[in-house]
Design a protein around this motif. Structure first.
Motif, short mmCIF file in Angstrom:
data_model
loop_
_atom_site.label_atom_id
_atom_site.label_comp_id
_atom_site.label_asym_id
_atom_site.label_seq_id
_atom_site.Cartn_x
_atom_site.Cartn_y
_atom_site.Cartn_z
N CYS A 85 0.81 -1.22 0.00
CA CYS A 85 0.00 0.00 0.00
C CYS A 85 0.85 1.27 0.00
CB CYS A 85 -0.92 0.02 1.22
SG CYS A 85 -2.14 -1.31 1.24
N HIS A 86 2.03 1.19 0.58
CA HIS A 86 2.80 2.41 0.82
C HIS A 86 3.98 2.63 -0.12
CE1 HIS A 86 0.69 3.79 4.41
NE2 HIS A 86 0.58 2.52 4.75
N VAL A 87 4.26 1.68 -1.02
CA VAL A 87 5.29 1.88 -2.06
C VAL A 87 4.59 1.68 -3.40
CG1 VAL A 87 7.51 1.18 -2.99
CG2 VAL A 87 7.11 1.08 -0.53
N ILE A 108 1.21 -10.56 0.26
CA ILE A 108 1.24 -9.89 -1.03
C ILE A 108 2.24 -8.74 -0.95
CG2 ILE A 108 -0.08 -8.56 -2.71
CD1 ILE A 108 -2.57 -10.11 -1.76
N TYR A 109 3.20 -8.73 -1.90
CA TYR A 109 4.23 -7.70 -1.97
C TYR A 109 4.23 -7.05 -3.35
CZ TYR A 109 6.75 -9.16 2.32
OH TYR A 109 7.11 -9.44 3.61
N HIS A 131 11.36 0.95 -1.22
CA HIS A 131 11.64 2.35 -0.89
C HIS A 131 10.63 3.26 -1.59
CE1 HIS A 131 15.45 0.19 -0.23
NE2 HIS A 131 15.63 1.05 0.76
N LEU A 132 10.73 4.54 -1.37
CA LEU A 132 9.75 5.53 -1.82
C LEU A 132 8.42 5.33 -1.09
CD1 LEU A 132 10.39 5.72 -5.67
CD2 LEU A 132 11.48 6.96 -3.82
N VAL A 133 8.50 5.33 0.22
CA VAL A 133 7.32 5.11 1.06
C VAL A 133 6.48 6.38 1.10
CG1 VAL A 133 6.52 4.54 3.37
CG2 VAL A 133 8.58 3.44 2.44
N THR A 134 5.20 6.23 0.78
CA THR A 134 4.30 7.37 0.77
C THR A 134 3.13 7.15 1.72
OG1 THR A 134 2.86 8.76 -0.62
CG2 THR A 134 3.02 6.43 -1.20
N LYS A 135 2.67 8.22 2.33
CA LYS A 135 1.46 8.19 3.14
C LYS A 135 0.31 8.84 2.39
CE LYS A 135 -0.46 9.55 7.64
NZ LYS A 135 -0.18 10.22 8.94
N SER A 136 0.58 9.98 1.79
CA SER A 136 -0.49 10.73 1.13
C SER A 136 -0.99 10.04 -0.14
CB SER A 136 -0.01 12.14 0.78
OG SER A 136 1.10 12.09 -0.10
N ARG A 137 -0.11 9.27 -0.79
CA ARG A 137 -0.51 8.59 -2.03
C ARG A 137 -0.59 7.08 -1.87
NH1 ARG A 137 3.03 12.57 -3.55
NH2 ARG A 137 4.80 11.14 -3.62
#
Length: 445
Positions: free
Chosen positions: A261-263, A328-329, A392-398
């Motif tokens: 969900c976060h990358v 799931i990855y 990497h490139l962990v996002t919360k808003s997106r």
């Protein structure tokens, strides 16, 4: 008082030993070990020096042997430290300058003491400052020939660099890790910036997550990143198994990795052809590469139990819905074309010196085969698919939300993930999330 506090803070951040270095100069690990005895020898036992380790989660390899950049062959690089040891490439008629190339150009030594070397000379060759200095001049880390004709990898051992010792920052790490696989943002394809990663936005650097002990740096379980220091890390080391206020999201973490969900983006090369090289303006050749910009590629999603399928035509995650250790990855799919040995089916390595100078790829295969002692072979072109972990490139808003996945055209292909048609109809119905998103929409509007 404010000025005094600033002065104290600056002084506290200064690495001890300034007076010693100013008086005696910087002499490499010898100077460091005045306060940190034994650390150079310790470093020689790590993956960053050996470029290999024992690997127990990958099929079809010997768990008693060591594998890594030192000796692996796969189609992102199609070579390794053995067949592509740092060397000077034969200069072409229209080349503008001499060129050095090798898979071990990021090795933190001087090349005279090379990958996996041991002993006093190797200890003295360790480039401590390339990781530990905030003022390291990376332009000095260039290969050259010494007075004896040996190829040497330069180091910045200046007093300026030595006086700027600090915890490694993102540049110290990313100068090598961002440029791996044939150029900047080719292999991984992510730019670690405050705009693209929540950790960078908080001022964090690589070693805040990859917390190092005795020079051993913990890593995750990327299917293509085999060598490791025996230490592992995961998002849950900091964020726990149930990090959300919403308990519905927390229930997902039992079978869905945080990264799913976060990358949501990666980038870089998605295909390479090592059988056909293109001539560059420099006069040298490079393998034909298809790539996307950093942070542009949408991942694919599949089950992964942290064990790796390893066949000549495929390197990727093992796992299934039925396997309760699987989650799931997200992954980036890369496909590389290279030469396989028709007689064994195995992927063949390539020495880049011949094709880099002339474009002759079969000459590169022949040279690598000679280095490896392979005499009975018949090279034929073929493709290999590799799954790269998106970590990497962990996002919360997106981050992905309910409707990003639970929709007929959503991010997850439930059919490929092993769900029945009846289950898919339920999983892709708005009934799952309609009321929740309707309330959220009211708040936002």
């Amino acid at each position: 008082m404010t000025l005094l506090l600033a002065t104290v803070t600056t002084h506290a951040a200064e690495h001890p030993g300034k007076e010693y270095l100013e008086k005696n100069g910087y002499k490499g690990p010898e100077s460091c070990e005045t306060c940190h005895p034994g650390k150079a020898k310790e470093f020689l036992g790590t993956v960053h020096w050996k470029h290999a380790s024992k690997v127990t989660n990958v099929e079809n390899i010997d768990p008693k042997q060591e594998y890594g950049m030192k000796n692996r062959i796969y189609t992102m690089c199609n070579g390794n430290d053995i067949v592509n040891n740092l060397k000077e490439i034969p200069k072409t008629a229209d080349a503008k300058s001499a060129k050095f190339s090798g898979c071990n150009t990021c090795h933190p030594g001087n090349h005279l003491s090379d990958v996996g070397s041991t002993g006093p000379e190797a200890e003295a060759a360790v480039d401590c400052l390339v990781c530990h200095s905030r003022e390291y001049d990376f332009s000095q880390r260039k290969p050259f020939r010494d007075s004896k004709g040996n190829v040497v990898l330069g180091q910045d051992r200046s007093l300026k660099a030595a006086l700027a010792i600090a915890k490694p920052n993102a540049k110290n790490c990313m100068t090598c890790h961002e440029a791996a696989g044939g150029g900047v943002l080719v292999k991984r394809g992510f730019a670690f910036t405050p705009e693209t990663d929540v950790h960078a936005a908080k001022g964090m650097v690589c070693v805040d997550c990859h917390k190092t002990k005795n020079h051993r740096i913990p890593t995750g379980f990327d299917p293509n990143n085999w060598a490791h220091d025996g230490a592992r890390l995961a998002c849950t080391d900091c964020h726990t198994e149930k990090p959300h206020k919403d308990q519905a999201y927390n229930r997902h973490t039992a079978r869905i990795a945080c990264q799913t969900c976060h990358v949501t983006r990666t980038g870089g090369a998605f295909a390479k052809d090592f059988t056909t090289w293109e001539k560059l303006p420099s006069g040298y050749y490079e393998p034909t590469t298809l790539r996307k910009e950093a942070n542009e590629t949408v991942p694919v999603y599949t089950w992964y139990n942290k064990t790796v399928a390893n066949r000549p035509e495929f390197i990727g995650p093992k796992g299934s819905r039925k396997d309760k250790s699987s989650k799931i990855y997200p992954f980036k799919i890369f496909q590389g074309k290279a030469y396989f040995n028709k007689k064994t089916g195995q992927l063949m390595a390539m020495d880049f010196a011949p094709p880099m100078a002339t474009g002759d790829t079969l000459a590169g295969v022949a040279s690598a085969a000679k280095i490896q002692g392979i005499k009975n072979y018949e090279p034929v072109p073929g493709w290999q698919t590799i799954y790269f972990g998106s970590n990497h490139l962990v996002t919360k808003s997106r981050a992905l939300s309910c409707n990003n996945c639970h929709a007929p055209n959503g991010a997850l292909n439930f059919k490929e993930l092993g769900y029945s048609d009846k289950e898919i109809r339920k999983l892709t119905s708005p009934a799952i999330y309609f009321e929740k998103l309707a309330e959220k929409q009211k708040e936002e509007w």
